[in-house]
Design a protein around this motif. Structure first.
Motif, short mmCIF file in Angstrom:
data_model
loop_
_atom_site.label_atom_id
_atom_site.label_comp_id
_atom_site.label_asym_id
_atom_site.label_seq_id
_atom_site.Cartn_x
_atom_site.Cartn_y
_atom_site.Cartn_z
N VAL A 37 0.84 -1.20 0.00
CA VAL A 37 0.00 0.00 0.00
C VAL A 37 0.87 1.25 0.00
CG1 VAL A 37 -1.67 1.32 1.38
CG2 VAL A 37 -1.95 -1.14 1.11
N ILE A 38 1.88 1.27 0.83
CA ILE A 38 2.77 2.44 0.90
C ILE A 38 3.53 2.63 -0.41
CG2 ILE A 38 4.81 3.38 2.05
CD1 ILE A 38 2.27 3.65 3.68
N THR A 39 3.99 1.52 -1.01
CA THR A 39 4.68 1.62 -2.29
C THR A 39 3.75 2.17 -3.36
OG1 THR A 39 6.11 -0.22 -1.69
CG2 THR A 39 5.96 0.31 -4.02
N ALA A 40 2.51 1.73 -3.38
CA ALA A 40 1.53 2.26 -4.34
C ALA A 40 1.28 3.75 -4.09
CB ALA A 40 0.23 1.48 -4.25
N LEU A 41 1.22 4.16 -2.82
CA LEU A 41 1.03 5.57 -2.50
C LEU A 41 2.18 6.40 -3.04
CD1 LEU A 41 -0.35 7.88 -0.77
CD2 LEU A 41 1.22 7.19 1.04
N VAL A 42 3.39 5.93 -2.82
CA VAL A 42 4.57 6.68 -3.29
C VAL A 42 4.65 6.68 -4.81
CG1 VAL A 42 7.08 6.68 -3.33
CG2 VAL A 42 5.89 6.38 -1.18
N ASP A 43 4.47 5.50 -5.43
CA ASP A 43 4.61 5.40 -6.89
C ASP A 43 3.47 6.07 -7.65
OD1 ASP A 43 6.95 4.02 -6.56
OD2 ASP A 43 6.06 2.03 -6.86
N SER A 44 2.25 6.01 -7.12
CA SER A 44 1.10 6.49 -7.88
C SER A 44 0.65 7.90 -7.52
CB SER A 44 -0.09 5.54 -7.66
OG SER A 44 0.26 4.24 -8.06
N LEU A 82 3.26 13.71 -8.22
CA LEU A 82 3.19 15.10 -7.78
C LEU A 82 4.57 15.76 -7.84
CD1 LEU A 82 0.77 14.81 -4.73
CD2 LEU A 82 0.30 15.87 -6.94
N ILE A 83 5.59 15.03 -7.44
CA ILE A 83 6.95 15.55 -7.52
C ILE A 83 7.36 15.74 -8.97
CG2 ILE A 83 9.38 14.99 -7.08
CD1 ILE A 83 8.50 13.77 -4.43
N SER A 84 6.96 14.81 -9.83
CA SER A 84 7.32 14.93 -11.25
C SER A 84 6.67 16.14 -11.89
CB SER A 84 6.97 13.66 -12.01
OG SER A 84 5.58 13.52 -12.15
N MET A 85 5.49 16.55 -11.39
CA MET A 85 4.88 17.78 -11.90
C MET A 85 5.74 18.99 -11.56
SD MET A 85 0.79 17.60 -11.50
CE MET A 85 0.39 16.32 -10.34
N LEU A 86 6.35 18.97 -10.40
CA LEU A 86 7.22 20.07 -10.00
C LEU A 86 8.56 20.05 -10.72
CD1 LEU A 86 6.64 19.95 -6.14
CD2 LEU A 86 5.67 21.59 -7.75
N ALA A 101 9.98 15.65 -14.63
CA ALA A 101 10.34 14.30 -15.05
C ALA A 101 9.73 13.30 -14.07
CB ALA A 101 11.86 14.14 -15.08
N PRO A 102 9.32 12.11 -14.57
CA PRO A 102 8.69 11.15 -13.67
C PRO A 102 9.64 10.54 -12.65
CG PRO A 102 8.97 10.19 -15.84
CD PRO A 102 9.36 11.64 -15.94
N ASN A 103 10.95 10.58 -12.93
CA ASN A 103 11.95 10.10 -11.99
C ASN A 103 13.27 10.79 -12.30
OD1 ASN A 103 13.13 8.68 -14.17
ND2 ASN A 103 11.84 6.91 -13.72
N PHE A 104 14.29 10.46 -11.57
CA PHE A 104 15.59 11.09 -11.73
C PHE A 104 16.58 10.17 -12.45
CE2 PHE A 104 13.81 12.64 -7.64
CZ PHE A 104 13.54 13.95 -8.04
N PHE A 159 20.24 5.96 -8.59
CA PHE A 159 20.42 5.93 -7.14
C PHE A 159 19.59 7.02 -6.47
CE2 PHE A 159 22.67 7.68 -3.44
CZ PHE A 159 22.55 6.60 -2.59
N LEU A 160 19.56 8.21 -7.08
CA LEU A 160 18.78 9.32 -6.52
C LEU A 160 17.29 8.99 -6.48
CD1 LEU A 160 18.93 12.17 -5.39
CD2 LEU A 160 18.72 13.03 -7.72
N THR A 161 16.79 8.34 -7.54
CA THR A 161 15.38 7.93 -7.57
C THR A 161 15.09 6.93 -6.45
OG1 THR A 161 15.22 8.28 -9.95
CG2 THR A 161 13.59 6.83 -8.98
N ALA A 162 15.97 5.95 -6.29
CA ALA A 162 15.79 4.95 -5.23
C ALA A 162 15.85 5.60 -3.85
CB ALA A 162 16.83 3.85 -5.35
N LEU A 163 16.76 6.56 -3.68
CA LEU A 163 16.88 7.26 -2.41
C LEU A 163 15.64 8.08 -2.09
CD1 LEU A 163 18.74 7.96 -0.01
CD2 LEU A 163 19.57 9.89 -1.37
#
Length: 125
Positions: free
Chosen positions: A30-37, A42-46, A49-52, A66-70
């Motif tokens: 559930v937490i992984t889905a919250l973060v991923d979805s 929301l961060i990618s809108m700012l 890019a969808p990830n780093f 590594f930055l994305t995983a962190l």
């Protein structure tokens, strides 16, 4: 041998531990889905890019992965802290207050108490 087993059963129930592991795994999804979805989009809108993953790429060396995983780890840790740990601590504190249970002060080590007395005695001289 039997006495050790009785103490093990008295300290905690194995079934409770198994249930906690299964619930933890399900809650992790559930937490992984919250973060991923929700949070990462929301961060990618700012950021734009969808990830780093493509950030700081030097040939085969990709610091962005590594930055994305962190970032994912930090977001998951924050979500667990604010959704589970903080409310649970507040509930336990409220329950203990209602039941009149107060935290016991830790017993002072006799050696520390003696050293403190010696220090105070030397300061008064």
């Amino acid at each position: 041998m039997i006495q050790g087993f009785k103490e093990f059963i008295m300290k905690g129930n194995v079934v409770d531990l198994a249930v906690a592991v299964v619930m933890g795994a399900a809650f992790g999804a559930v937490i992984t889905a919250l973060v991923d979805s929700i949070i990462m989009p929301l961060i990618s809108m700012l950021v734009g890019a969808p990830n780093f993953d493509e950030f700081l790429v030097f040939g085969q060396v990709r610091f962005g992965v590594f930055l994305t995983a962190l970032v994912n780890f930090l977001l998951i840790a924050a979500a667990i802290y604010f959704i589970v740990v903080l409310p649970m601590n507040k509930m336990i504190e409220r329950r203990n207050r209602r039941l009149g249970i107060s935290e016991e002060e830790e017993a002072v080590d006799p050696q520390i108490a003696l050293l403190t007395e010696i220090r105070d005695s030397l300061q008064t001289r």
